[in-house]
Design a protein around this motif. Structure first.
Motif, PDB file in Angstrom:
ATOM      1  N   LEU A   2       0.848  -1.191   0.000  1.00 53.95           N
ATOM      2  CA  LEU A   2       0.000   0.000   0.000  1.00 53.95           C
ATOM      3  C   LEU A   2       0.880   1.236   0.000  1.00 53.95           C
ATOM      4  O   LEU A   2       1.838   1.322   0.757  1.00 53.95           O
ATOM      5  N   LYS A  10      -3.693   3.482   5.751  1.00 50.97           N
ATOM      6  CA  LYS A  10      -3.080   2.304   5.116  1.00 50.97           C
ATOM      7  C   LYS A  10      -2.833   1.200   6.139  1.00 50.97           C
ATOM      8  O   LYS A  10      -3.171   0.042   5.891  1.00 50.97           O
ATOM      9  N   SER A  11      -2.252   1.542   7.262  1.00 48.30           N
ATOM     10  CA  SER A  11      -1.939   0.533   8.282  1.00 48.30           C
ATOM     11  C   SER A  11      -3.219  -0.063   8.863  1.00 48.30           C
ATOM     12  O   SER A  11      -3.310  -1.279   9.068  1.00 48.30           O
ATOM     13  N   ALA A  14      -4.688  -2.493   6.295  1.00 52.73           N
ATOM     14  CA  ALA A  14      -3.919  -3.730   6.176  1.00 52.73           C
ATOM     15  C   ALA A  14      -4.216  -4.669   7.349  1.00 52.73           C
ATOM     16  O   ALA A  14      -4.417  -5.873   7.154  1.00 52.73           O
ATOM     17  N   THR A  25      -2.419 -12.210  11.694  1.00 47.71           N
ATOM     18  CA  THR A  25      -1.823 -10.960  11.240  1.00 47.71           C
ATOM     19  C   THR A  25      -0.780 -10.528  12.255  1.00 47.71           C
ATOM     20  O   THR A  25      -1.030 -10.563  13.453  1.00 47.71           O
ATOM     21  N   VAL A  67      -0.943 -12.474   7.179  1.00 49.10           N
ATOM     22  CA  VAL A  67      -0.784 -11.096   6.724  1.00 49.10           C
ATOM     23  C   VAL A  67       0.298 -10.467   7.594  1.00 49.10           C
ATOM     24  O   VAL A  67       0.212 -10.500   8.826  1.00 49.10           O
ATOM     25  N   VAL A  69       2.142  -6.970   8.232  1.00 49.36           N
ATOM     26  CA  VAL A  69       2.092  -5.528   7.996  1.00 49.36           C
ATOM     27  C   VAL A  69       3.430  -4.945   8.441  1.00 49.36           C
ATOM     28  O   VAL A  69       3.776  -5.027   9.618  1.00 49.36           O
ATOM     29  N   ASP A  71       5.049  -1.575   8.760  1.00 48.03           N
ATOM     30  CA  ASP A  71       4.635  -0.180   8.777  1.00 48.03           C
ATOM     31  C   ASP A  71       5.846   0.754   8.758  1.00 48.03           C
ATOM     32  O   ASP A  71       6.839   0.495   9.435  1.00 48.03           O
TER      33      ASP A  71
END
Length: 111
Positions: A2, A10-11, A14, A25, A67, A69, A71
């Motif tokens: 993203l 965005k975070s 996600a 996640t 997933v 993420v 960041d």
């Protein structure tokens, strides 16, 4: 991946995607990571060798496609050895993002 201006969610999106897909996640704050080891792990033989968060999440959750993420990638640092070798977060992510390379990627800890 993203991309967009700061503060647009965005975070949040996600992390929410992981919950909606009902898959484990994990979030990695890149500003706290100054090297690739946190994501991909480090080779055995180092005093603090360990698998990275990617593999650790897969093993703990028993899911092959969590997933993850990451960041604030652009704010991550780069650790350098005395000989000048770089272990940056961006360099660790590149092989995981390119499909052909990702298919045969191996965790350095378990090699």
């Amino acid at each position: 991946m993203l991309d967009g201006p700061p503060g647009i969610g965005k975070s949040f999106w996600a992390r929410r995607l992981g919950r909606l897909l009902v898959v484990p996640t994990t979030a990695i704050e890149a500003t706290n990571e100054n090297a690739s080891f946190g994501i991909v792990g480090s080779q055995r033989g180092w005093g603090n060798a360990a698998p990275g968060r990617l593999i650790s999440t897969m093993i703990m959750e028993r899911v092959g496609n969590p997933v993850v993420v990451v960041d604030e990638v652009e704010k991550s640092g780069t650790a350098r050895t005395m000989s000048g070798r770089a272990f940056g977060l961006a360099e660790a992510l590149l092989p995981l993002l390119e499909p052909m390379t990702a298919k045969c990627w191996s965790c350095p800890f378990y090699l």
